[in-house]
Enzyme design. Structure first.
Site, PDB file in Angstrom:
ATOM      1  N   LYS A 117     -15.773  27.095  44.063  1.00 29.58           N
ATOM      2  CA  LYS A 117     -15.315  28.461  44.320  1.00 29.58           C
ATOM      3  C   LYS A 117     -16.508  29.411  44.398  1.00 29.58           C
ATOM      4  CE  LYS A 117     -10.716  29.329  42.313  1.00 29.58           C
ATOM      5  NZ  LYS A 117     -10.058  30.052  41.201  1.00 29.58           N
ATOM      6  N   VAL A 118     -16.580  30.164  45.491  1.00 32.52           N
ATOM      7  CA  VAL A 118     -17.653  31.136  45.689  1.00 32.52           C
ATOM      8  C   VAL A 118     -17.014  32.444  46.165  1.00 32.52           C
ATOM      9  CG1 VAL A 118     -19.777  31.690  46.931  1.00 32.52           C
ATOM     10  CG2 VAL A 118     -19.283  29.315  46.289  1.00 32.52           C
TER      11      VAL A 118
END
Length: 926
Positions: A147-148
């Site tokens: 997740k970014v």
């Protein structure tokens, strides 16, 4: 034959429309219990996204990670919280990825598990890339996603990671501009990759946060009732616009070359899809955004709701696009800049990710110290020889999948499927999480009015007032915040004494009623509205309301210009409403930190969640103990507290009595009896000791030890600080609900409460005036008639047996002197008879223990005390007085007890006469 569309569950129907459902939840017990396998098989669950808040609450609210943490510390006693977290997270993500691997092998795009980089790297491109690479290598699973966030600094990191073949879940997207940048980063990253095939990415577009922010801005501008749409309409329109852009990009020329090479599209993922507004459908953001090549990641409670009553009508994400355009255009016309909304939300979103992550680190640090110091669990059970039956019950519940079925709102745990007030009264289960955003609004309101008022007065009864009363007595008002008082007595002396003590121009009144029709609450409101109107031309500024959506109180608040009207979730009954606006609004007004309060309850929720099997489930452990002890004859739960927590059992009284006291069974809560030695009690007692850490005293501990040695069950519960009240409120809600299943009763209704209300109304309308006889004789003994009093007391006590309990019902004004005299009376009755003795003020107890009195075990004997108020006090806008009201309530209650074939003695006594009653009781032993 293939399953027909009509026969499919909503979750499978969504899958057949091309949408994948992912679960925004991961913890060790989800895998260990088999619940993840079940969700994959039964609901076609296609993925998981990790959530630091869930992980933090699971670690702090349960012991499921204790063994692993202890093992890490055995390797390295100085291991810090960050390293512990990463090792735990990697283990969980690997296990989840392995369970989902068949789905990944089958689809190539689903069966994935997301793990976030530290939110503190949201504005650090190189730091994000470095940590993402490290996590990717540590987990070492092809179906991992990193997740970014879609910040300006995150966009180049996303492109770089994709170019290296690392799967990315892009998060914190709120606008079309965010989406455009993310889609371009995906295209550029794939074109730089050695092999773009097999790379999986989703673009997470947030929904409910947009709705809440738009609703707030509409309210601030006074536009909510004028524009023809609400925040949810805007959020859905915003998501639909993003989906249209997805179709243009990934089914147009921009993706053509990559599509030729076999690359996957970057699917839109709908995030933050639990509905925060209690007046709107709890599956709104699932039903409205069904679409091919989309993902919806939802929390377990929303998944359960969608499975239970969701509807799939086709590709709703492409429905009514003209309406969506109209809503967005109209929003701009009224001066609300959606771009400003979405940029604000992204900035705030980074903080919202950072705070839970920091809380997680703090929780791990505390857990590490607890394990290293071998600090005992805050709850200890000493069950007096009943341990085996409790263990058997817990294992039976494990075999029956009790925890999961409760969270799925399965009514057959308690009754037949069509029984009302079960499935629609379980909204309290996820309140600690679902109330987070509304709590922010409540806190903002409290902060905005604190300087205008010195006092806050809650006008309510039962579940609407008991939690505020506990908060007001256990906590001190924070510096600069008003003091909190609760009025739940219709005795005219109590009403006027409070009014005379207030500076009305500096007082805020909280009118609290779920239905908006509670007689006592409306009477209080009318009285104080009249008084406030005498000191200001804008009395509405001094009133707020807590109620259910659409109630009469909503209309009243709007009609009279209340400063605010707060709406509580309608699927939460009054006695379970402490963590709704009914409890949270008064708490915030006196400066209590709602975030901290809800976090403590959320930890308890995590310890009692759907995937925590019964032997390890904190709420079910308490429920098994309460239920099994009650069926073994230990049905009198006697509360003992340290000084700071003396007010807490009054809240538990209602929870236990009203939930279990029906169908001639139930658990009797006993509050206020001073603790005595073992000889003072029969074999029907269970003792529960609540203490604030540091407040234990040797005398109390010694007496409890003696009771335990004598075979009495003793449950001890330590609160590390006052905020742990919320933890215990949740634990006891879960425990009492579960105990109801053992007792064979329906814990969420109150079938006998209406009897007293009906008879009170008849008494009010009686020709001989309020308090007259209705449907039977109301015999009253006068306290100063010594001979008659002793005879009546003797006859009354003579009806008791060793299983009985005594209930003192005081329709008197609650003053310090009266309280002291009543407690002496309670203690005398206990010592004289050896029977459990309860005490309640009328009409307050009618909304609390009154259900137990009429519907519970038929072995209660009741002493009703009435007096003659000093003044007649009219209730404005009505044709009755408070004197008539309380008299009618006492009469109605007396006759409801008679109808239920209970033994009741009615005595007219002023507070100063209560010593005569004590003498009459003591004389019985002569």
């Amino acid at each position: 034959m293939p399953e027909t569309k009509a026969a499919q569950s909503p979750t499978l129907a969504a899958r057949n429309e091309g949408q994948s459902l992912w679960l925004d939840y991961i913890r060790r017990s989800l895998m260990a219990s088999g619940q993840l396998d079940r969700l994959i098989e039964e609901d076609a669950l296609r993925g998981l996204t990790s959530n630091p808040a869930i992980f933090q609450k699971a670690i702090g609210g349960s012991d499921e990670y204790d063994e692993a943490i202890a093992a890490f510390l055995g390797e390295n006693p100085e291991m810090d919280a960050g390293e512990i977290y990463e090792r735990l997270a990697v283990e969980d993500i690997r296990r989840a990825a392995d369970i989902l691997r068949p789905v990944y092998n089958e689809t190539g795009i689903d069966g994935v598990v997301s793990l976030e980089v530290s939110p503190h790297l949201a504005h650090d491109t190189e730091g994000t890339i470095e940590e993402a690479r490290r996590l990717w290598d540590a987990v070492d699973r092809p179906n991992l996603m990193i997740k970014v966030p879609a910040t300006d600094e995150g966009i180049p990191a996303i492109e770089q990671l994709l170019s290296e073949g690392i799967n990315v879940n892009v998060t914190l997207m709120f606008s079309l501009d965010h989406y455009e940048k993310v889609a371009q980063a995906y295209l550029d990253g794939l074109r730089r990759a050695d092999d773009p095939t097999g790379i999986v990415s989703v673009a997470s577009f947030f929904v409910s946060r947009v709705a809440r922010e738009v609703d707030t801005r509409l309210d601030e501008r006074g536009l909510a009732d004028e524009v023809g749409f609400n925040g949810s309409d805007v959020a859905i329109a915003n998501a639909k616009r993003a989906y249209q852009r997805f179709r243009e990009i990934f089914h147009g020329d921009a993706f053509a070359d990559l599509r030729e090479q076999g690359a996957h599209v970057q699917r839109p993922l709908w995030a933050s899809t639990s509905t925060k507004d209690p007046s709107r459908s709890d599956v709104l953001y699932v039903e409205s955004l069904i679409g091919a090549e989309t993902v919806n990641t939802i929390p377990p409670d929303t998944l359960d709701a969608f499975r239970d009553h969701g509807t799939v009508t086709g590709q709703t994400v492409t429905d009514d696009l003209d309406r969506a355009d109209t809503v967005l255009n109209r929003l701009a016309e009224v001066g609300i800049d959606l771009d400003d909304v979405t940029e604000t939300l992204q900035e705030r979103g980074v903080e919202k990710f950072s705070n839970p992550f920091d809380d997680l680190m703090n929780t791990l640090a505390l857990k590490r110290e607890e394990i290293r110091d071998e600090r005992p669990d805050p709850v200890s059970f000493h069950l007096g020889g009943h341990e085996d039956r409790v263990v058997e019950r817990l294992h039976a519940w494990q075999n029956d999948d009790f925890a999961c079925r409760m969270w799925r709102r399965d009514p057959t745990l308690w009754a037949e499927e069509d029984t009302p007030e079960i499935t629609n009264r379980l909204g309290w289960l996820n309140l600690p999480e679902s109330m987070q955003e509304q709590a922010e609004e409540i806190t903002a309101f409290a902060d905005s009015v604190k300087d205008a008022f010195d006092d806050v007065v809650v006008l309510g009864m039962g579940g609407s007032s008991l939690a505020p009363d506990v908060f007001g007595k256990v906590f001190d008002a924070a510096d600069g915040y008003p003091d909190l008082t609760v009025l739940d007595s219709t005795h005219p002396d109590a009403v006027t004494a409070l009014a005379d003590d207030l500076a009305l121009e500096r007082t805020l009144f909280v009118v609290a009623s779920k239905s908006g029709t509670t007689t006592e609450t409306l009477s209080f409101f009318r009285y104080f509205w009249d008084r406030v109107s005498g000191v200001t031309d804008t009395p509405g500024d001094h009133f707020v309301a807590n109620t259910d959506p659409g109630s009469d109180l909503v209309a009243l608040g709007e009609e009279r210009g209340f400063r605010a009207v707060f709406r509580a979730p309608p699927d939460v009954g009054g006695r379970y409403s402490a963590l709704t606006p009914f409890g949270l609004v008064p708490a915030a007004l006196m400066g209590i930190d709602l975030q901290r309060l809800l976090d403590r309850a959320w930890a308890a929720e995590a310890g009692s969640d759907f995937c925590v099997e019964a032997p390890n489930n904190a709420g079910l452990e308490l429920g098994a103990a309460l239920g099994e002890l009650a069926t073994a004859g230990r049905d009198k739960v006697t509360f003992v507290t340290s000084p700071s927590l003396e007010a807490f059992p009054a809240w538990q009284e209602q929870l236990i009595a009203e939930s279990t006291g029906k169908d001639d069974t139930g658990i009797v809560p006993v509050d206020g009896e001073p603790l005595a030695g073992p000889k003072a009690y029969g074999d029907d007692r269970v003792f529960v000791y609540f203490y604030l850490d540091g407040e234990q005293d040797r005398a109390t501990i010694g007496k409890l030890d003696a009771l335990e040695e004598a075979g009495h069950p003793v449950i001890s519960i330590r609160l590390d600080d006052r905020y742990d009240l919320a933890r215990e409120m949740y634990r006891w809600e879960m425990g009492v609900a579960a105990a109801g299943a053992i007792l064979g009763i329906h814990p969420f209704n109150q079938p006998n409460v209406e009897a007293a209300k009906r008879l009170a109304t008849e008494a009010m309308n009686a020709e001989d005036g309020a308090g007259g006889n209705v449907g039977g004789q109301t015999r009253t003994i006068v306290a100063d008639d010594t001979g008659a009093l002793r005879q009546a007391v003797g006859d009354w006590l003579g009806a008791a047996d060793e299983t009985s309990y005594l209930g003192v019902q005081a329709y008197l004004a609650p003053t310090a002197a009266t309280e002291e005299a009543l407690r002496t009376l309670q203690e005398t009755l206990r010592d004289r008879t050896g029977l459990a003795t309860t005490l309640g003020y009328g009409p307050r107890f009618l909304h609390s223990t009154g259900q137990l009195h009429k519907g519970g075990p038929p072995n209660g004997l009741f002493l009703q005390l009435v007096d003659t108020p000093s003044d007649e006090v009219s209730v404005p806008e009505t044709d009755y007085t408070f004197t008539e009201l309380i008299a009618a309530q006492a009469t109605g209650d007396y006759q409801a007890l008679q109808e239920a074939d209970r033994t009741v003695l009615r005595v007219r006594a002023e507070a100063s006469d209560l010593s005569r009653l004590v003498d009459a009781i003591e004389a019985q032993s002569a």
